[in-house]
Design an enzyme around this catalytic site. Structure first.
Site, PDB file in Angstrom:
ATOM      1  N   ASN A  10       1.356   3.625  33.321  1.00  0.00           N
ATOM      2  CA  ASN A  10       2.309   3.644  32.224  1.00  0.00           C
ATOM      3  C   ASN A  10       3.060   4.966  32.127  1.00  0.00           C
ATOM      4  O   ASN A  10       4.104   5.035  31.482  1.00  0.00           O
ATOM      5  CB  ASN A  10       1.588   3.377  30.904  1.00  0.00           C
ATOM      6  CG  ASN A  10       1.118   1.943  30.787  1.00  0.00           C
ATOM      7  OD1 ASN A  10       1.911   1.020  30.904  1.00  0.00           O
ATOM      8  ND2 ASN A  10      -0.165   1.746  30.571  1.00  0.00           N
ATOM      9  N   SER A  11       2.515   6.028  32.736  1.00  0.00           N
ATOM     10  CA  SER A  11       3.138   7.342  32.622  1.00  0.00           C
ATOM     11  C   SER A  11       3.605   7.906  33.952  1.00  0.00           C
ATOM     12  O   SER A  11       4.638   8.563  34.024  1.00  0.00           O
ATOM     13  CB  SER A  11       2.155   8.341  31.987  1.00  0.00           C
ATOM     14  OG  SER A  11       1.738   7.900  30.721  1.00  0.00           O
ATOM     15  N   PHE A  13       3.438   7.563  38.602  1.00  0.00           N
ATOM     16  CA  PHE A  13       3.197   6.795  39.814  1.00  0.00           C
ATOM     17  C   PHE A  13       2.386   7.678  40.748  1.00  0.00           C
ATOM     18  O   PHE A  13       2.818   8.776  41.100  1.00  0.00           O
ATOM     19  CB  PHE A  13       4.547   6.427  40.444  1.00  0.00           C
ATOM     20  CG  PHE A  13       4.459   5.502  41.625  1.00  0.00           C
ATOM     21  CD1 PHE A  13       3.622   4.410  41.627  1.00  0.00           C
ATOM     22  CD2 PHE A  13       5.248   5.723  42.742  1.00  0.00           C
ATOM     23  CE1 PHE A  13       3.555   3.554  42.716  1.00  0.00           C
ATOM     24  CE2 PHE A  13       5.208   4.871  43.832  1.00  0.00           C
ATOM     25  CZ  PHE A  13       4.357   3.783  43.811  1.00  0.00           C
ATOM     26  N   LYS A  14       1.207   7.236  41.131  1.00  0.00           N
ATOM     27  CA  LYS A  14       0.300   8.048  41.934  1.00  0.00           C
ATOM     28  C   LYS A  14       0.039   7.362  43.272  1.00  0.00           C
ATOM     29  O   LYS A  14       0.071   6.138  43.361  1.00  0.00           O
ATOM     30  CB  LYS A  14      -1.012   8.275  41.178  1.00  0.00           C
ATOM     31  CG  LYS A  14      -0.803   9.024  39.857  1.00  0.00           C
ATOM     32  CD  LYS A  14      -2.005   8.951  38.963  1.00  0.00           C
ATOM     33  CE  LYS A  14      -2.186   7.605  38.306  1.00  0.00           C
ATOM     34  NZ  LYS A  14      -1.146   7.282  37.309  1.00  0.00           N
ATOM     35  N   VAL A 103      -5.215  -4.388  35.592  1.00  0.00           N
ATOM     36  CA  VAL A 103      -5.776  -4.170  36.918  1.00  0.00           C
ATOM     37  C   VAL A 103      -6.312  -2.749  37.071  1.00  0.00           C
ATOM     38  O   VAL A 103      -7.216  -2.499  37.882  1.00  0.00           O
ATOM     39  CB  VAL A 103      -4.729  -4.507  38.007  1.00  0.00           C
ATOM     40  CG1 VAL A 103      -3.614  -3.466  38.039  1.00  0.00           C
ATOM     41  CG2 VAL A 103      -5.374  -4.638  39.376  1.00  0.00           C
ATOM     42  N   ASP A 104      -5.788  -1.804  36.276  1.00  0.00           N
ATOM     43  CA  ASP A 104      -6.299  -0.436  36.350  1.00  0.00           C
ATOM     44  C   ASP A 104      -7.748  -0.365  35.868  1.00  0.00           C
ATOM     45  O   ASP A 104      -8.581   0.307  36.489  1.00  0.00           O
ATOM     46  CB  ASP A 104      -5.418   0.527  35.560  1.00  0.00           C
ATOM     47  CG  ASP A 104      -5.164   0.090  34.123  1.00  0.00           C
ATOM     48  OD1 ASP A 104      -5.451  -1.074  33.766  1.00  0.00           O
ATOM     49  OD2 ASP A 104      -4.650   0.922  33.341  1.00  0.00           O
ATOM     50  N   ARG A 105      -8.060  -1.060  34.774  1.00  0.00           N
ATOM     51  CA  ARG A 105      -9.451  -1.100  34.295  1.00  0.00           C
ATOM     52  C   ARG A 105     -10.351  -1.790  35.314  1.00  0.00           C
ATOM     53  O   ARG A 105     -11.466  -1.344  35.582  1.00  0.00           O
ATOM     54  CB  ARG A 105      -9.519  -1.819  32.953  1.00  0.00           C
ATOM     55  CG  ARG A 105      -8.830  -1.098  31.807  1.00  0.00           C
ATOM     56  CD  ARG A 105      -8.716  -1.978  30.582  1.00  0.00           C
ATOM     57  NE  ARG A 105     -10.022  -2.356  30.054  1.00  0.00           N
ATOM     58  CZ  ARG A 105     -10.210  -3.352  29.189  1.00  0.00           C
ATOM     59  NH1 ARG A 105      -9.171  -4.090  28.780  1.00  0.00           N
ATOM     60  NH2 ARG A 105     -11.421  -3.633  28.750  1.00  0.00           N
ATOM     61  N   THR A 176      -1.816  24.068  12.002  1.00  0.00           N
ATOM     62  CA  THR A 176      -1.444  22.673  12.230  1.00  0.00           C
ATOM     63  C   THR A 176      -1.609  22.241  13.680  1.00  0.00           C
ATOM     64  O   THR A 176      -2.110  21.147  13.968  1.00  0.00           O
ATOM     65  CB  THR A 176      -0.002  22.434  11.768  1.00  0.00           C
ATOM     66  OG1 THR A 176       0.077  22.684  10.365  1.00  0.00           O
ATOM     67  CG2 THR A 176       0.441  21.001  12.035  1.00  0.00           C
TER      68      THR A 176
END
Length: 258
Positions: A10-11, A13-14, A103-105, A176
């Site tokens: 989602n963040s 491409f590896k 599919v990642d899980r 903060t």
């Protein structure tokens, strides 16, 4: 001609070269830009490699996946796409409809399964995912929540005065930025710890804890008993390839590239 493994998340491409022994080589990463992947011009990144066979896992949006697949088909003789199966390599997924599980899980658990033993697999990326895998290969289900990074971004979108990054974890922060880091990181750690406690109750024994994903290293100091396996999804994709490569195993037929 080499085989390569590609994880389109989602963040980012590896990618990593698939070694002959079933392991993975050095992990490369690109931002979510098909043009940057093709040229390698973005932030000094190298362009996508070329080779014999590309093994791909994607949880990204359909449009981006389609563009990346087109790039890979220009560079590789074959493109094979991994998908979640009810059973694979001794792993039995808990979902009644396995295709509904990312599919990642699935691949992270496939890699964890290769190590044996009971394991709680926690992925820290855009989402925080947690899955319990017993030593016999049975998946007992899991959880999905926002990762610390996504929590920070969501807060900043609703309250622009809150910074989307920065700060350090403290049990009781006095500014903060530290309070935000402490709250969001602490929420993720608390969910993992609760999952570990219930895993012990369900299995009657202590599972190992594996952390993977781009945000895993930041949480590691808060969970010293955890093992860091940043590229666990690519490791699982290598295991998938070992089971499905037509010239290396008498397993299922290769998935079509189109």
């Amino acid at each position: 001609m080499s085989d390569w493994l590609f994880d389109l998340g989602n963040s980012r491409f590896k990618a990593a070269r698939r070694r002959p022994d079933g392991g993975i080589g050095e992990v490369l990463a690109w931002p979510h830009s098909a043009e940057a992947m093709a040229s390698g011009d973005d932030a000094g990144q190298v362009p996508l490699p070329r080779g014999r066979r590309a093994w791909v896992a994607s949880v990204a949006a359909t449009a981006l996946t389609t563009r990346v697949m087109a790039l890979l088909r220009e560079r590789f003789e074959e493109v094979q796409v991994a998908r979640t199966l009810a059973e694979c390599g001794g792993l039995r997924v808990a979902y009644p409809q396995p295709q509904r599980m990312g599919v990642d899980r699935f691949l992270a658990m496939l890699a964890a399964r290769a190590g044996g033993g009971d394991v709680l697999v926690a992925g820290v990326g855009t989402a925080l995912t947690i899955d319990l895998l017993a030593a016999d290969g049975i998946h007992h289900g899991g959880r999905i929540a926002a990762s610390p990074t996504l929590m920070r971004q969501a807060l900043q979108q609703r309250a622009v005065q809150l910074p989307a990054s920065g700060g350090h974890y403290r049990e009781f922060a006095d500014d903060t930025e530290d309070a935000l880091a402490s709250g969001c990181d602490g929420a993720a750690v608390a969910l993992v710890e609760r999952s570990l406690r219930h895993a012990r109750e369900r299995l009657g024994r202590e599972p190992a804890l594996l952390l993977h994903g781009g945000g895993a290293e930041a949480l590691l100091p808060l969970m010293p008993a955890a093992q860091l396996r940043v590229a666990l999804v690519l490791e699982g994709l290598a295991a998938w390839a070992q089971l499905h490569a037509p010239d290396e195993a008498d397993g299922p037929a290769p998935l079509p590239s189109r």
